[in-house]
Design a protein around this motif. Structure first.
Motif, PDB file in Angstrom:
ATOM      1  N   VAL A 226      96.570  60.036  32.612  1.00 53.10           N
ATOM      2  CA  VAL A 226      97.382  60.037  33.828  1.00 53.10           C
ATOM      3  C   VAL A 226      98.835  59.713  33.505  1.00 53.10           C
ATOM      4  O   VAL A 226      99.750  60.320  34.052  1.00 53.10           O
ATOM      5  N   GLN A 227      99.056  58.775  32.593  1.00 53.46           N
ATOM      6  CA  GLN A 227     100.410  58.359  32.242  1.00 53.46           C
ATOM      7  C   GLN A 227     100.996  59.176  31.090  1.00 53.46           C
ATOM      8  O   GLN A 227     102.089  58.874  30.617  1.00 53.46           O
ATOM      9  N   ARG A 228     100.260  60.179  30.633  1.00 51.22           N
ATOM     10  CA  ARG A 228     100.697  61.098  29.568  1.00 51.22           C
ATOM     11  C   ARG A 228     101.108  60.360  28.298  1.00 51.22           C
ATOM     12  O   ARG A 228     102.099  60.679  27.667  1.00 51.22           O
ATOM     13  N   GLN A 229     100.307  59.392  27.915  1.00 52.07           N
ATOM     14  CA  GLN A 229     100.554  58.618  26.697  1.00 52.07           C
ATOM     15  C   GLN A 229      99.709  59.214  25.572  1.00 52.07           C
ATOM     16  O   GLN A 229      98.677  58.673  25.206  1.00 52.07           O
ATOM     17  N   THR A 230     100.173  60.323  25.019  1.00 52.27           N
ATOM     18  CA  THR A 230      99.372  61.053  24.037  1.00 52.27           C
ATOM     19  C   THR A 230      99.121  60.255  22.770  1.00 52.27           C
ATOM     20  O   THR A 230      98.063  60.391  22.160  1.00 52.27           O
ATOM     21  N   ASN A 231     100.075  59.427  22.372  1.00 46.34           N
ATOM     22  CA  ASN A 231      99.856  58.630  21.160  1.00 46.34           C
ATOM     23  C   ASN A 231      98.698  57.658  21.343  1.00 46.34           C
ATOM     24  O   ASN A 231      97.899  57.448  20.436  1.00 46.34           O
ATOM     25  N   ILE A 232      98.574  57.063  22.523  1.00 44.69           N
ATOM     26  CA  ILE A 232      97.468  56.150  22.811  1.00 44.69           C
ATOM     27  C   ILE A 232      96.175  56.931  22.999  1.00 44.69           C
ATOM     28  O   ILE A 232      95.105  56.493  22.590  1.00 44.69           O
ATOM     29  N   LEU A 233      96.280  58.110  23.597  1.00 43.47           N
ATOM     30  CA  LEU A 233      95.101  58.934  23.869  1.00 43.47           C
ATOM     31  C   LEU A 233      94.378  59.327  22.584  1.00 43.47           C
ATOM     32  O   LEU A 233      93.147  59.288  22.525  1.00 43.47           O
ATOM     33  N   LEU A 234      95.113  59.658  21.549  1.00 43.57           N
ATOM     34  CA  LEU A 234      94.476  60.037  20.286  1.00 43.57           C
ATOM     35  C   LEU A 234      93.678  58.879  19.702  1.00 43.57           C
ATOM     36  O   LEU A 234      92.553  59.062  19.231  1.00 43.57           O
ATOM     37  N   GLN A 235      94.229  57.686  19.744  1.00 47.01           N
ATOM     38  CA  GLN A 235      93.499  56.509  19.262  1.00 47.01           C
ATOM     39  C   GLN A 235      92.306  56.226  20.153  1.00 47.01           C
ATOM     40  O   GLN A 235      91.239  55.840  19.692  1.00 47.01           O
ATOM     41  N   ASN A 236      92.471  56.465  21.449  1.00 46.48           N
ATOM     42  CA  ASN A 236      91.408  56.193  22.406  1.00 46.48           C
ATOM     43  C   ASN A 236      90.191  57.083  22.153  1.00 46.48           C
ATOM     44  O   ASN A 236      89.062  56.625  22.312  1.00 46.48           O
ATOM     45  N   VAL A 237      90.415  58.316  21.765  1.00 46.10           N
ATOM     46  CA  VAL A 237      89.288  59.208  21.459  1.00 46.10           C
ATOM     47  C   VAL A 237      88.464  58.622  20.314  1.00 46.10           C
ATOM     48  O   VAL A 237      87.231  58.608  20.369  1.00 46.10           O
ATOM     49  N   ALA A 238      89.139  58.089  19.320  1.00 44.73           N
ATOM     50  CA  ALA A 238      88.433  57.442  18.214  1.00 44.73           C
ATOM     51  C   ALA A 238      87.690  56.203  18.706  1.00 44.73           C
ATOM     52  O   ALA A 238      86.551  55.940  18.278  1.00 44.73           O
ATOM     53  N   ASP A 239      88.291  55.455  19.625  1.00 50.83           N
ATOM     54  CA  ASP A 239      87.643  54.267  20.180  1.00 50.83           C
ATOM     55  C   ASP A 239      86.382  54.636  20.967  1.00 50.83           C
ATOM     56  O   ASP A 239      85.373  53.940  20.885  1.00 50.83           O
ATOM     57  N   VAL A 240      86.455  55.716  21.740  1.00 46.90           N
ATOM     58  CA  VAL A 240      85.287  56.174  22.500  1.00 46.90           C
ATOM     59  C   VAL A 240      84.153  56.532  21.543  1.00 46.90           C
ATOM     60  O   VAL A 240      82.998  56.135  21.751  1.00 46.90           O
ATOM     61  N   ASN A 241      84.477  57.259  20.485  1.00 43.79           N
ATOM     62  CA  ASN A 241      83.449  57.635  19.513  1.00 43.79           C
ATOM     63  C   ASN A 241      82.857  56.416  18.816  1.00 43.79           C
ATOM     64  O   ASN A 241      81.638  56.339  18.615  1.00 43.79           O
ATOM     65  N   ALA A 242      83.690  55.462  18.463  1.00 44.25           N
ATOM     66  CA  ALA A 242      83.200  54.249  17.807  1.00 44.25           C
ATOM     67  C   ALA A 242      82.295  53.463  18.753  1.00 44.25           C
ATOM     68  O   ALA A 242      81.225  52.982  18.344  1.00 44.25           O
ATOM     69  N   GLN A 243      82.689  53.361  20.011  1.00 44.26           N
ATOM     70  CA  GLN A 243      81.870  52.623  20.973  1.00 44.26           C
ATOM     71  C   GLN A 243      80.557  53.345  21.241  1.00 44.26           C
ATOM     72  O   GLN A 243      79.521  52.706  21.437  1.00 44.26           O
ATOM     73  N   ALA A 244      80.583  54.664  21.233  1.00 42.85           N
ATOM     74  CA  ALA A 244      79.338  55.429  21.402  1.00 42.85           C
ATOM     75  C   ALA A 244      78.365  55.111  20.262  1.00 42.85           C
ATOM     76  O   ALA A 244      77.153  54.997  20.489  1.00 42.85           O
ATOM     77  N   ASN A 245      78.880  54.946  19.060  1.00 41.21           N
ATOM     78  CA  ASN A 245      78.032  54.579  17.921  1.00 41.21           C
ATOM     79  C   ASN A 245      77.461  53.172  18.076  1.00 41.21           C
ATOM     80  O   ASN A 245      76.293  52.934  17.758  1.00 41.21           O
ATOM     81  N   VAL A 246      78.271  52.251  18.573  1.00 40.96           N
ATOM     82  CA  VAL A 246      77.794  50.884  18.806  1.00 40.96           C
ATOM     83  C   VAL A 246      76.687  50.905  19.856  1.00 40.96           C
ATOM     84  O   VAL A 246      75.645  50.257  19.692  1.00 40.96           O
ATOM     85  N   ILE A 247      76.894  51.661  20.930  1.00 44.06           N
ATOM     86  CA  ILE A 247      75.886  51.744  21.989  1.00 44.06           C
ATOM     87  C   ILE A 247      74.587  52.329  21.452  1.00 44.06           C
ATOM     88  O   ILE A 247      73.501  51.836  21.773  1.00 44.06           O
ATOM     89  N   ALA A 248      74.686  53.349  20.643  1.00 45.18           N
ATOM     90  CA  ALA A 248      73.469  53.948  20.071  1.00 45.18           C
ATOM     91  C   ALA A 248      72.696  52.906  19.263  1.00 45.18           C
ATOM     92  O   ALA A 248      71.462  52.843  19.345  1.00 45.18           O
ATOM     93  N   ALA A 249      73.402  52.083  18.514  1.00 44.33           N
ATOM     94  CA  ALA A 249      72.741  51.052  17.696  1.00 44.33           C
ATOM     95  C   ALA A 249      72.079  49.986  18.567  1.00 44.33           C
ATOM     96  O   ALA A 249      70.925  49.603  18.304  1.00 44.33           O
ATOM     97  N   VAL A 250      72.768  49.517  19.608  1.00 51.44           N
ATOM     98  CA  VAL A 250      72.167  48.473  20.438  1.00 51.44           C
ATOM     99  C   VAL A 250      71.027  49.016  21.293  1.00 51.44           C
ATOM    100  O   VAL A 250      70.054  48.302  21.562  1.00 51.44           O
ATOM    101  N   ARG A 251      71.120  50.279  21.682  1.00 54.56           N
ATOM    102  CA  ARG A 251      70.006  50.888  22.424  1.00 54.56           C
ATOM    103  C   ARG A 251      68.774  51.002  21.534  1.00 54.56           C
ATOM    104  O   ARG A 251      67.649  50.763  21.974  1.00 54.56           O
TER     105      ARG A 251
END
Length: 165
Positions: free
Chosen positions: A34-59
């Motif tokens: 929404v705020q068009r912060q592309t530099n943060i968005l690129l890091q955020n995609v990596a964060d989403v993927n990392a958190q998805a891996n953590v969730i898979a492990a705890v599940r």
């Protein structure tokens, strides 16, 4: 049995915590779009993927504890929580039921937020394609094939300066 239940409850709590973390990351992603912060968005995609891996492990860990409890209760190890909970000692039922309910509710919120973010990101890509088309009229949209690659014919062969004149 108490140790098995304690482990299951802790696994459910950890799963709930990690779902909360994912929701926070997805909310940050939405704000970045929404705020068009592309530099943060690129890091955020990596964060989403990392958190998805953590969730898979705890599940996975939670599933192991659920199976152990089911076996201890002489139930099929694939028994769902709906089947397991009535067989638990009465003082544990409300807690386990509440944790399962909260995990399911948070998972639904995560799915909704992920769909919202997908729509926002898709819209942003459309806007960028329109911008590119306005700068380079007559260029065809570049789409990815089933393998996630641009077709060779879609790759640029010359600069925009070579196309002028």
């Amino acid at each position: 049995m108490n140790d098995l239940l304690h482990n299951l409850i802790e696994a459910l709590r950890e799963e709930l915590k990690q779902y909360g973390e994912m929701l926070a990351v997805l909310e940050q992603q939405q704000q970045s779009v929404v705020q068009r912060q592309t530099n943060i968005l690129l890091q955020n995609v990596a964060d989403v993927n990392a958190q998805a891996n953590v969730i898979a492990a705890v599940r996975h860990e939670r599933e192991q504890h659920r199976r152990h409890v089911a076996r201890q209760l002489s139930l099929d190890e694939n028994a769902s929580f709906a089947i397991i909970i009535p067989h638990l000692p009465s003082d544990y039922r409300p807690l386990v039921q509440a944790l399962v309910h909260e995990n399911n509710a948070l998972l639904i919120r995560i799915q909704q937020r992920a769909r919202q973010n997908q729509l926002l990101l898709s819209h942003a890509v459309e806007l960028m394609q329109q911008l590119i088309n306005s700068i380079l009229p007559g260029s065809s949209p570049k789409t990815y094939d089933n393998n996630g690659r641009l077709p060779v014919s879609s790759l640029p062969h010359r600069s925009i300066y070579e196309q002028v004149g």
